[in-house]
Design a protein around this motif. Sequence first.
Motif, PDB file in Angstrom:
ATOM      1  N   LEU A   4       0.827  -1.209   0.000  1.00 56.32           N
ATOM      2  CA  LEU A   4       0.000   0.000   0.000  1.00 56.32           C
ATOM      3  C   LEU A   4       0.855   1.251   0.000  1.00 56.32           C
ATOM      4  O   LEU A   4       0.598   2.207  -0.726  1.00 56.32           O
ATOM      5  CB  LEU A   4      -0.924  -0.009   1.212  1.00 56.32           C
ATOM      6  CG  LEU A   4      -2.308  -0.608   0.964  1.00 56.32           C
ATOM      7  CD1 LEU A   4      -3.136  -0.534   2.216  1.00 56.32           C
ATOM      8  CD2 LEU A   4      -2.999   0.106  -0.194  1.00 56.32           C
ATOM      9  N   ASP A   5       1.913   1.211   0.836  1.00 55.56           N
ATOM     10  CA  ASP A   5       2.826   2.360   0.874  1.00 55.56           C
ATOM     11  C   ASP A   5       3.473   2.551  -0.487  1.00 55.56           C
ATOM     12  O   ASP A   5       3.620   3.655  -0.987  1.00 55.56           O
ATOM     13  CB  ASP A   5       3.921   2.133   1.921  1.00 55.56           C
ATOM     14  CG  ASP A   5       3.345   2.135   3.318  1.00 55.56           C
ATOM     15  OD1 ASP A   5       2.319   2.802   3.491  1.00 55.56           O
ATOM     16  OD2 ASP A   5       3.908   1.443   4.191  1.00 55.56           O
ATOM     17  N   TYR A   6       3.860   1.418  -1.059  1.00 51.82           N
ATOM     18  CA  TYR A   6       4.615   1.460  -2.307  1.00 51.82           C
ATOM     19  C   TYR A   6       3.823   2.109  -3.427  1.00 51.82           C
ATOM     20  O   TYR A   6       4.316   2.992  -4.118  1.00 51.82           O
ATOM     21  CB  TYR A   6       5.026   0.039  -2.691  1.00 51.82           C
ATOM     22  CG  TYR A   6       5.728  -0.046  -4.016  1.00 51.82           C
ATOM     23  CD1 TYR A   6       7.024   0.462  -4.164  1.00 51.82           C
ATOM     24  CD2 TYR A   6       5.095  -0.605  -5.124  1.00 51.82           C
ATOM     25  CE1 TYR A   6       7.672   0.398  -5.367  1.00 51.82           C
ATOM     26  CE2 TYR A   6       5.741  -0.669  -6.337  1.00 51.82           C
ATOM     27  CZ  TYR A   6       7.037  -0.164  -6.456  1.00 51.82           C
ATOM     28  OH  TYR A   6       7.666  -0.232  -7.651  1.00 51.82           O
ATOM     29  N   ILE A   7       2.552   1.714  -3.557  1.00 54.74           N
ATOM     30  CA  ILE A   7       1.815   2.244  -4.713  1.00 54.74           C
ATOM     31  C   ILE A   7       1.472   3.707  -4.557  1.00 54.74           C
ATOM     32  O   ILE A   7       1.107   4.377  -5.509  1.00 54.74           O
ATOM     33  CB  ILE A   7       0.533   1.433  -5.048  1.00 54.74           C
ATOM     34  CG1 ILE A   7      -0.328   1.279  -3.810  1.00 54.74           C
ATOM     35  CG2 ILE A   7       0.866   0.089  -5.662  1.00 54.74           C
ATOM     36  CD1 ILE A   7      -1.705   0.749  -4.148  1.00 54.74           C
ATOM     37  N   GLN A   8       1.630   4.228  -3.339  1.00 55.08           N
ATOM     38  CA  GLN A   8       1.346   5.657  -3.172  1.00 55.08           C
ATOM     39  C   GLN A   8       2.520   6.538  -3.588  1.00 55.08           C
ATOM     40  O   GLN A   8       2.379   7.741  -3.738  1.00 55.08           O
ATOM     41  CB  GLN A   8       0.989   5.936  -1.712  1.00 55.08           C
ATOM     42  CG  GLN A   8      -0.434   5.519  -1.413  1.00 55.08           C
ATOM     43  CD  GLN A   8      -0.727   5.541   0.043  1.00 55.08           C
ATOM     44  OE1 GLN A   8       0.101   5.952   0.846  1.00 55.08           O
ATOM     45  NE2 GLN A   8      -1.922   5.108   0.403  1.00 55.08           N
ATOM     46  N   LEU A   9       3.704   5.907  -3.747  1.00 59.21           N
ATOM     47  CA  LEU A   9       4.873   6.700  -4.128  1.00 59.21           C
ATOM     48  C   LEU A   9       4.714   7.197  -5.555  1.00 59.21           C
ATOM     49  O   LEU A   9       4.012   6.598  -6.358  1.00 59.21           O
ATOM     50  CB  LEU A   9       6.127   5.826  -4.050  1.00 59.21           C
ATOM     51  CG  LEU A   9       6.458   5.266  -2.667  1.00 59.21           C
ATOM     52  CD1 LEU A   9       7.619   4.296  -2.781  1.00 59.21           C
ATOM     53  CD2 LEU A   9       6.790   6.395  -1.707  1.00 59.21           C
ATOM     54  N   ASN A  10       5.435   8.330  -5.850  1.00 64.56           N
ATOM     55  CA  ASN A  10       5.403   8.749  -7.248  1.00 64.56           C
ATOM     56  C   ASN A  10       6.461   7.959  -8.022  1.00 64.56           C
ATOM     57  O   ASN A  10       7.222   7.172  -7.455  1.00 64.56           O
ATOM     58  CB  ASN A  10       5.590  10.265  -7.380  1.00 64.56           C
ATOM     59  CG  ASN A  10       7.002  10.706  -7.022  1.00 64.56           C
ATOM     60  OD1 ASN A  10       7.944   9.938  -7.165  1.00 64.56           O
ATOM     61  ND2 ASN A  10       7.122  11.922  -6.524  1.00 64.56           N
ATOM     62  N   PHE A  11       6.500   8.189  -9.328  1.00 63.43           N
ATOM     63  CA  PHE A  11       7.345   7.381 -10.207  1.00 63.43           C
ATOM     64  C   PHE A  11       8.812   7.367  -9.770  1.00 63.43           C
ATOM     65  O   PHE A  11       9.435   6.310  -9.648  1.00 63.43           O
ATOM     66  CB  PHE A  11       7.225   7.913 -11.643  1.00 63.43           C
ATOM     67  CG  PHE A  11       8.115   7.204 -12.609  1.00 63.43           C
ATOM     68  CD1 PHE A  11       7.825   5.909 -13.025  1.00 63.43           C
ATOM     69  CD2 PHE A  11       9.276   7.808 -13.087  1.00 63.43           C
ATOM     70  CE1 PHE A  11       8.646   5.249 -13.902  1.00 63.43           C
ATOM     71  CE2 PHE A  11      10.095   7.137 -13.965  1.00 63.43           C
ATOM     72  CZ  PHE A  11       9.785   5.862 -14.371  1.00 63.43           C
ATOM     73  N   PHE A  12       9.365   8.565  -9.465  1.00 57.97           N
ATOM     74  CA  PHE A  12      10.791   8.634  -9.140  1.00 57.97           C
ATOM     75  C   PHE A  12      11.089   7.943  -7.816  1.00 57.97           C
ATOM     76  O   PHE A  12      12.100   7.269  -7.654  1.00 57.97           O
ATOM     77  CB  PHE A  12      11.252  10.100  -9.098  1.00 57.97           C
ATOM     78  CG  PHE A  12      11.124  10.748 -10.435  1.00 57.97           C
ATOM     79  CD1 PHE A  12      12.042  10.457 -11.446  1.00 57.97           C
ATOM     80  CD2 PHE A  12      10.074  11.603 -10.725  1.00 57.97           C
ATOM     81  CE1 PHE A  12      11.924  11.030 -12.693  1.00 57.97           C
ATOM     82  CE2 PHE A  12       9.953  12.175 -11.966  1.00 57.97           C
ATOM     83  CZ  PHE A  12      10.876  11.894 -12.962  1.00 57.97           C
ATOM     84  N   GLN A  13      10.155   8.119  -6.876  1.00 55.90           N
ATOM     85  CA  GLN A  13      10.341   7.443  -5.586  1.00 55.90           C
ATOM     86  C   GLN A  13      10.330   5.928  -5.763  1.00 55.90           C
ATOM     87  O   GLN A  13      11.115   5.210  -5.148  1.00 55.90           O
ATOM     88  CB  GLN A  13       9.231   7.857  -4.614  1.00 55.90           C
ATOM     89  CG  GLN A  13       9.456   9.256  -4.063  1.00 55.90           C
ATOM     90  CD  GLN A  13       8.248   9.756  -3.298  1.00 55.90           C
ATOM     91  OE1 GLN A  13       7.112   9.532  -3.724  1.00 55.90           O
ATOM     92  NE2 GLN A  13       8.476  10.439  -2.192  1.00 55.90           N
ATOM     93  N   LYS A  14       9.455   5.483  -6.666  1.00 53.09           N
ATOM     94  CA  LYS A  14       9.387   4.043  -6.922  1.00 53.09           C
ATOM     95  C   LYS A  14      10.715   3.535  -7.458  1.00 53.09           C
ATOM     96  O   LYS A  14      11.239   2.505  -7.016  1.00 53.09           O
ATOM     97  CB  LYS A  14       8.280   3.734  -7.931  1.00 53.09           C
ATOM     98  CG  LYS A  14       6.912   3.624  -7.310  1.00 53.09           C
ATOM     99  CD  LYS A  14       5.893   3.278  -8.390  1.00 53.09           C
ATOM    100  CE  LYS A  14       4.497   3.304  -7.827  1.00 53.09           C
ATOM    101  NZ  LYS A  14       3.477   3.289  -8.876  1.00 53.09           N
TER     102      LYS A  14
END
Lengths: 495, 444
Positions: A4-14
Motif C-alpha cells: 500500500l505504501d509502495y503504490i502511493q509513491l510517485n514514479f521517481f520514488q518508486k
Amino acid sequence: MDYLDYIQLNFFQKVAYKVSRFFKKIPTALKTFFLTIGRAIAKFFMGIVHGFKNFGVRFAKGGIFTKLSYFIMGIGNITHKQIGKGLCFLAVQIGYLYYMISFGAAWLKDLPTLGTQASQEVWDEVRQMYVYHEGDNSMLILLYGVLTIIISVVFIALYVANTKSAYATEQMVKEGKTPSSFKKDMQDLLDSKFHITLLSLPTLLVCAFTVLPLIFMILIAFTNFDSYHQAGLFDWVGLENFKNIFYQNAKYVQTFGTLTKWTLTWAVCATFSNYILGMIVALMINKKGIKFKSVYRTMFVLAIAVPQFVTLLLMKQMLHKEGIINVVLMELGLIDKGIDFLGTALGAKISVIVVNMWIGIPYTILITSGILMNIPEELYESAKIDGASPFKTFTKITLPYMLFVTTPYLITQFVGNINNFNLIYLLTGGDPKSLDLYKAGQTDLLVTWLYKLTVNENDNNLAATIGILVFILCAGISLITFNSSKSAKNEEEFS
Amino acid sequence: MFAKTKKILSLVLAMLMVASVFAGCKGEDNNDGNNGGGAEGSAVIKTLDDGTPLLNLFEEDNVTLKVWGPEASLTLLEKQCNDFAALYPEKTIKFDIKACSESTARTQVLNDPDEAADVFSFVSDHMLKLGAQSKALQAVTVPEVVESIKNSNLSDAVAASYCEVEDEDGNKSEVMYGYPITGDNGYCLFYDKSVLSEDDVKSLEGILAKCSTNKRFHFNFGDGFYACSILFTGGMTLDVSADKKSQILNYDMDSIYATAKAFSDLVNNNESVVSGDDTVLTSRIGDDIAAGVTGTWSASAIKAKLGDNFGVAKLPTIKVNGEDKQMISMHGYKLMGVNIKTKYPLTSRALATYLSGQKCQIERAEALGFGPSNLVALENDVSKNDPVLVAISEQQQYSIPQLIISNGFWDPMAAFGQYIYNGADQSETAMKAELDKLIENAQL
C-alpha cells in the motif's frame, strides 16, 4: 514498506526504492552465492573422503578374493559365480595396461614438459640436402596426454566399481543368496538398465569429440603456442597470457578493454533494438482493424528469405562512400558529399546496429506476434473499462506478459550477439582500423578479434585465453539473468 | 512387444549417431618416402638448355606432389608440372594442383604443415615468418642451384630468397630458402587515356586537376601494401631487429609529416579521390574512375575495360613544401618454397628449381603477364614490350624492396592510410600523434 505504501509513491520514488532495494539485496545475494558454492565444494570433498574410507573399509573387511581383486580386477566376481562380469573387469584391466604401455604412458610422461626434442636436420652429403627428422610435437603431446588422462579417470571409476562389486558379491554369497548371473545382467541392460545401453556410446563419443577438444583448447590458454612457436615445440607458461591481457601488456590491455566495452554495448543495443522495435511492429500489425495482416507479415518475413551473408555483403556495397545510399541521398539533395558510413568509428558502429535491425526485426515479429495473439483479450477489455491508457496497457499487460515468455529468448539473443561473428566480419571486417588497438579494428567484437588472432596471426594461446574470457562473460550473464528472471522463478504462474 | 521395438529402434538410432561421427575419418595414407635406398650419383643430373639445373631424384618414385599456386596460373602450372615430370621418363610423378593465393599460402602452411602443399608460392615478405621464425621451409642446399639462382635473378629477388637463421649455439648464417619466380610484385599507375594525358600522369596534382566526381582517382588507403608508400615517399626506410621479431623504421619525423600532410591536403580538398580495394578500381575504371594504383594482377581486367584507352605509367610525383617528390612504392617478389615436412623432399626441390627457371618464367610472362625475376627472361621481348611490366620496372627504381617485413607492419600502415583518407582531425598535433602511434605499432 508494504504494498500500500509502495503504490502511493510517485514514479521517481518508486525507481529510487527499487534501486536501493537492489543494492541492499546484493550482500545477501553474494552471501548465499558463496555459501552455496562453499557447500557444494565441501560436499564434493566429503564425497571423496567418504569414497576413500569405504574403499579402505571394503579392503579390510573383505575376504581373500575381494582383497585380491584390488590387484587383479574381476577375481572377486569370478570366484563368486559371476564369471562373465569378472572377465569383463579383467579385460578392462588388461586393455588399460596394454594402452598405457604401448601408447598412453609415453604421452603422459611428456605432458609436464610438452616435449623437449626439437626437430633436427641432418646433412646428407650424397643427396646434398638436410634430411628432416621430426622432433616432439607439443600439440600432439597435449592432445594425447589429455586423452590418456580421461581414459585413466574412466579406468579408475571402473576399478572402484570392481572393488565394490567384489565386496557385494562376497556379502551375498555369505548371506546365502545367489549373485545375479551374467545372462541376467545382460538382460537387465536391455530392460531396467536400458538407459545405460543407450547412452554409453554417445556419452563416450561426446567425451572424445566435444569434451576432449574443449579441455585441449582451454589448456592452450596456458601455453605459449603463438606465432613464434609454430615449429612443433611450445611450453607451459602458467597464467602469463591472462596477466598479459589484464595488466602486463599495455597494448593487449587496451585492446581487450576497448573491445569488451564495444562488445557489450553492441550486444545490448543490438538485442534490445531488435526486441523493442520488432515488438512494436508486431503490435501494429496485430492491431484490430488493420487489414491484410498476413500480407504485412509476409513482407517483413521476406527479408529472412535472403541468406544473411548475401544481405550483409550487399549492405556493405550500399553503405560505401559512393554506394547507392549516398547516391540516392545526393540525388535527393539531402547531402552534397558522400558520407562514408563504414569509414569512421562512430558511423560504422551505428551502421552495424542499424543493419542488424533490418536483419533481426523480422525474427522478433515472427516470435512475438504468436505470443501477442495468445494474450487473453479479457485483460485488455477490463483495462479499458478501468480507463487505462494504451501506453499503460502496454507496460502493465503486454510487456510483462512478453517478458515472462521471452526472457530465455532474450538471453540467447544477447549471448548470440556477443558472439555475432557473421554480421561484423561480413559487414565491416572489424574496420575502420585503429592505431590504438592490437590487430583489431574499431568494430571488432571479441570473437572477430579472436578469429583474426588465430587465422591471420597464429597467436593461438592469446585466442584461447580470449575464448575462455568470452565464455565466462556469456555464461555469467546467462546464469545470472536467467536465474533472476520470472520465467525461471515461478514457472507455474504463467497462465 | 511394442516397447521392445521402440527400444531396438532407439538403439539403432544411437548406433547411427555413433556411425555418423566416424563418417569424417579417413584411412591413413601409407606411402612413406623411402628413407633407405642407396642410389648413388650426384645431386645434379645435367643442366637444362635454359641454364636451370635438373636435379637427381635418387630413390624417390611413385610420387604425388601437392602444388599450390594462384588461381589464375593453375592451367599453366599444371602444364609446367607435366613438362617437369616428362624430364624423368623412368619415374612416376603425379601432381595434385590446388589454388592458394601467394598472400594466404603462409597462413595455410602454418596452420597445418602436414596437410599443406609440398611446393607452394608465397610473397617475399612472408619469408621472415616461414623461414626464420617457423622453420617451415626446406633450405636450398644444392650448390649448383644456389649458384644458378644467384647468377640469373635480380639482386633484390636473390636477397629476398635468403633469410638469416640462428642455430642452437647462436651462430647466425644467411640461408637460402626460396626460389624466386616473379619480380613484379609492385604497383604502378593505370589510367584512362581519354581523360588523362601522358603529361598529366607525371604528378598527382596534374591528375587531380583533370579529375572530378565523375572521373575519380583511386588509391587504396585501407591496405598497408599501398598506404605505406605515403611514408616511403617521406623518406622512410625499413630494417628488422636483431631477434627478427620487430621492424625498425628509419625516418625523419619532419619529412614524413610533411609528406603525410601533403597527401592529406590533396585527399581532403578533393572530392575526386576514392579509396577501396582492387575490385573497386577494376570494375569502375573507364566509368567514373579515370586512374588508379594497382599491380599486374589487375592489369588484364583493366585492359578489358579500357581497350584502346589503356594507359600505364610509374607512380606520379607529389608536391611537398613546393617540391616535386616521386612517390615511392613497395616492391616485392614472389618465391617458391618447399615444405620442410614434405614426404618427397628430393622431387619437391627438383620441381621448385625447375619452376623457378628461366623457361618457366618466360612462359608465365607470356601467358599471364607475370613479370619475371630472371635476368634473361626480363630481357625477353614479352617483358620488354609489355607496357605494364615496363612501368613496374620503371617504378622499381623508386621503391623499397619488400624483403623482411615483420608481422606487425601492415595493419598500422593501413590504419594510418584510413586516417589520412577518413580521419576527422587532420591538424598538425593530431597527425603527429597518429604518426607516433604508427611508428610505435609498426615496430612491435
